[in-house]
Design an enzyme around this catalytic site. Structure first.
Site: not given
Ligand code: IPE
Ligand code: IPE
Ligand code: MG
Length: 238
Positions: A16, A64
């Site tokens: 993340d 997502n």
């Molecule tokens: C969790 O991250 C999912 C992945 C890393 C694939 P998210 O960014 O989607 O989670 P939340 O929304 O912060 O809980």
């Molecule tokens: C994790 O990074 C990757 C996926 C969930 C696909 P994020 O896209 O959630 O990055 P933040 O949490 O917005 O920084």
């Molecule tokens: Mg995230």
């Protein structure tokens, strides 16, 4: 960094912080995803190097799919690019590819690549690399319940072992260590059933900054933990 001591058999990672990494630099979010993909490769290498048996990567959650269409489609393109670029070499080095989640929702090209990687690597003996794609823990549990009902299972005969065999992770040991980058301290619907006794490790590092050294720090932290599994003994290994 020299690592002695026990290496977790299964490490699962919630990768993340890509978006924040990019936004902090005034870049489009996709640039964070690209940089994150480089770190993913680095961490796969590091895990193979120290002898991790299974590495599970949470790359795209069911939730997502609700992101803006352009981010989802760019993420899918990036995933396709990296699968094409890396999977032959990793398979050549013994990696066994698996995927968990509602993968039928993924674009056909990616489904094809995952199938090919799974088939080509099924006889391998190296590290098991599990990609959690279009994955949600609650959804996985519900699909397992549906399977049990469709199979006509006798309610009394449903044991933890039987139920585990109906999950996407059938045959894969539970994670010993779950790592989450980016400072968020939550599970976000990852491996809900399997995480029952996992050790949890949270770091503020954003995923594009999660280098092999960060990975080794997580392993070091794990090595300091005392796992009890509900018992009173000082050190219980399972
Ligand atoms: C969790 O991250 C999912 C992945 C890393 C694939 P998210 O960014 O989607 O989670 P939340 O929304 O912060 O809980
Ligand atoms: C994790 O990074 C990757 C996926 C969930 C696909 P994020 O896209 O959630 O990055 P933040 O949490 O917005 O920084
Ligand atoms: Mg995230």
């Amino acid at each position: 960094m020299l690592l002695s001591g026990r290496i977790p058999e299964h490490v699962a990672i919630i990768m993340d912080g890509n978006g924040r990494w990019a936004e902090m630099r005034g870049l489009p979010r996709i640039e964070g995803h690209k940089r994150g993909a480089e770190r993913t490769r680095e961490v796969i290498e590091a895990a193979m190097e120290v002898g991790v048996g299974t590495l599970t990567l949470y790359a795209f959650s069911l939730e997502n799919w609700q992101r803006p269409d352009d981010e989802v489609s760019m993420l899918m393109k990036l995933l396709e690019f990296y699968l094409r670029k890396e999977f032959d070499e990793l398979i050549g080095r013994g990696v066994i590819f698996k995927s968990i989640g509602e993968t039928w929702r993924l674009p056909a090209t990616i489904r094809g690549l995952l199938k090919e990687a799974g088939e080509k690597s099924s006889g391998n003996k190296g590290m098991q690399l599990v990609l959690a794609l279009s994955y949600g823990g609650r959804n996985e549990i519900i699909r397992a319940v549906r399977k049990a009902i469709a199979l006509g299972a006798d309610p009394e005969s449903i044991s933890e072992q039987y139920f585990s065999s109906l999950l996407d992770t059938a045959g894969i040991p539970s994670p010993d260590l779950i790592v989450r980058s980016s400072g968020e301290k939550r599970i976000s619907n990852f491996l809900l059933w399997q995480a029952a006794y996992s050790e949890l490790y949270f770091t503020d590092a954003l995923w594009p900054d999660f280098t092999r050294e960060e990975f080794f720090l997580a392993l070091h932290d794990y090595q300091m933990r005392e796992r009890r599994f509900g018992t009173v003994h000082a050190r219980v290994e399972r």
